[in-house]
Design an enzyme around this catalytic site. Sequence first.
Site, PDB file in Angstrom:
ATOM      1  N   PRO A 296       0.641  -1.330   0.108  1.00 12.99           N
ATOM      2  CA  PRO A 296       0.036  -0.044  -0.067  1.00 12.99           C
ATOM      3  C   PRO A 296       0.769   1.282  -0.177  1.00 12.99           C
ATOM      4  O   PRO A 296       1.709   1.307   0.684  1.00 12.99           O
ATOM      5  CB  PRO A 296      -0.823  -0.188   1.494  1.00 12.99           C
ATOM      6  N   CYS A 364       1.729  29.297 -15.103  1.00 14.00           N
ATOM      7  CA  CYS A 364       1.256  29.986 -16.413  1.00 14.00           C
ATOM      8  C   CYS A 364       0.879  28.765 -17.218  1.00 14.00           C
ATOM      9  O   CYS A 364       1.241  28.430 -18.312  1.00 14.00           O
ATOM     10  CB  CYS A 364       2.455  30.513 -16.901  1.00 14.00           C
ATOM     11  N   GLU A 365      -0.406  28.076 -16.883  1.00 13.90           N
ATOM     12  CA  GLU A 365      -0.938  27.057 -17.578  1.00 13.90           C
ATOM     13  C   GLU A 365      -2.537  27.167 -17.135  1.00 13.90           C
ATOM     14  O   GLU A 365      -2.845  27.369 -15.774  1.00 13.90           O
ATOM     15  CB  GLU A 365      -0.586  25.952 -17.234  1.00 13.90           C
TER      16      GLU A 365
HETATM   17  C1  LIG Z   1       2.218   2.458  -6.908  1.00 12.54           C
HETATM   18  C2  LIG Z   1       2.460   1.105  -6.568  1.00 12.54           C
HETATM   19  C3  LIG Z   1       2.147   0.638  -5.442  1.00 12.54           C
HETATM   20  C4  LIG Z   1       1.201   1.322  -4.510  1.00 12.54           C
HETATM   21  O1  LIG Z   1      -0.081   1.659  -4.961  1.00 12.54           O
HETATM   22  P1  LIG Z   1      -1.227   2.663  -4.151  1.00 12.54           P
HETATM   23  O2  LIG Z   1      -2.401   2.917  -5.058  1.00 12.54           O
HETATM   24  O3  LIG Z   1      -0.641   4.178  -3.949  1.00 12.54           O
HETATM   25  O4  LIG Z   1      -1.365   1.734  -3.054  1.00 12.54           O
HETATM   26  C5  LIG Z   1       2.220  -0.689  -5.269  1.00 12.54           C
HETATM   27  N1  LIG Z   1       3.011  -1.469  -5.896  1.00 12.54           N
HETATM   28  C6  LIG Z   1       3.329  -1.059  -7.150  1.00 12.54           C
HETATM   29  C7  LIG Z   1       4.363  -1.938  -7.822  1.00 12.54           C
HETATM   30  C8  LIG Z   1       3.265   0.486  -7.442  1.00 12.54           C
HETATM   31  O5  LIG Z   1       3.719   0.744  -8.433  1.00 12.54           O
END
Ligand SMILES: *Cc1c(COP(=O)(O)O)cnc(C)c1O
Length: 445
Positions: A296, A364-365
């Site tokens: 996570p 500036c977008e």
């Molecule tokens: C980004 C990523 C995560 C985490 O994803 P979340 O949506 O932030 O929980 C886990 N594993 C891999 C391989 C990722 O690229």
Amino acid sequence: MTEDHINKKTSLTRMFTIKGHLEVRDNHLFIGGADTVELADTCGTPLYVTNEERVRENFRRFSGAFPGADIYYAAKANGSLAILRMLALEGAGADVFSGGELYMALLAGIPPSKILFNGNSKTDEELRMAVNTGVKVSVDSLDELHTLSGLAEEKERVVDIAFRVNPDVSPKTHPKISTGLRGSKFGIPASEVVHAYREAQELPGVRPAGIHCHIGSQILDLSPFTEMARKMMELVELVAGLGVKLDFIDLGSGLGVPYTKKENAPTPSDLAGAILPVFRERTEGLGIKPKLVLEPGRYIVADTTILLTRVNTVKRSSKNFVGVDAGFNLLIRPAMYESYHFVVAAGKAGDKPAGKYTIVGPICETGDVLAEDRDLPEIVKGDLIALLDAGAYGFSMSSQYNGRPRCAEVMVNNGSSEVIRKREGYDDLLANQRIPVRMLAAQER
Ligand SMILES: *Cc1c(COP(=O)(O)O)cnc(C)c1O
């Protein structure tokens, strides 16, 4: 003031307060017991503020839902060293996606045995770093497998690897954060996974020790997780059939969070309910005892952090535009993913809404819009705006675009605060830049 507006007063505060984390006291927004108005006065704006205790609670809630599993925090969500360090102290591992993230995770004290080095396009130098530091590698292609095998053999080392599988599951999220669809750049197609393990069994320098996937981010529906777990366990059976001893099965993450407060986000326990039965049933059936790994990122940090920004100008045009001192240079999610961040007028947090305001940055977008048409109390120059849930993919995606130094980050803990990243200055814009000497010597016309 319409009746509707008056009714909104209490419901508005109720929408964003979380006891002990985000509260309204004396009409000010407090985070982790610290007054955001005071923080902005003492530390300046823009300012990222993280509540340490909330990070800890989120981590414990997640790991508590998966007893016996290893939790590898996805460092890209928020790679600030202080956060990595506190998660290391909580027992987290790390999912890293670059040599830089690996460097910082190790520096923060995360043990190499709990680090998985991910990436679809790693350099030889990054793979060498993995070999030298003894972390595990999630291999994204056969090409990478051969490179890694050669590099490890040179060093007379054996690297534990997993293959990143593309399970072809739709996560039902924003297309830019879907990673496990057939057309995605990530992973090895499920149909070629067995072949990949067979190949790895034959090669020196690599030991197939796990299997890995990650289907996307900000997933609010449980069904993709269950489908992914089923497909992965099918593959586990095939791979185990080759005689590969799988030490770990890494099912990634992508658990969504409720940015709009109306969104019904599953909890870590819900996620556990969606994947643990499949995982347990299939591993028991096969008589194997691999460790479950989850990665996570967003869930651990998203709601722990706010971005405080000061109002420079208010303008009545096609909309009520509120120009603040933070733009997509500091929080790119609204521009990149059309994402929503709840907005609070931090110095008048309990006041009734007086109108609709659109919060725009100084970049500036045209796309530099942080929040559109929000019900807020009357906003004037000098007011303080807080963008909530900015802890994941916020600072970590920041840039110096438009000649804007990055802002500071502060961590609060039970009312007291510490700077964990100092504000950049103009000298940081110059760092590493050189003007060729011949231009210095030349005469201006
Ligand atoms: C980004 C990523 C995560 C985490 O994803 P979340 O949506 O932030 O929980 C886990 N594993 C891999 C391989 C990722 O690229």
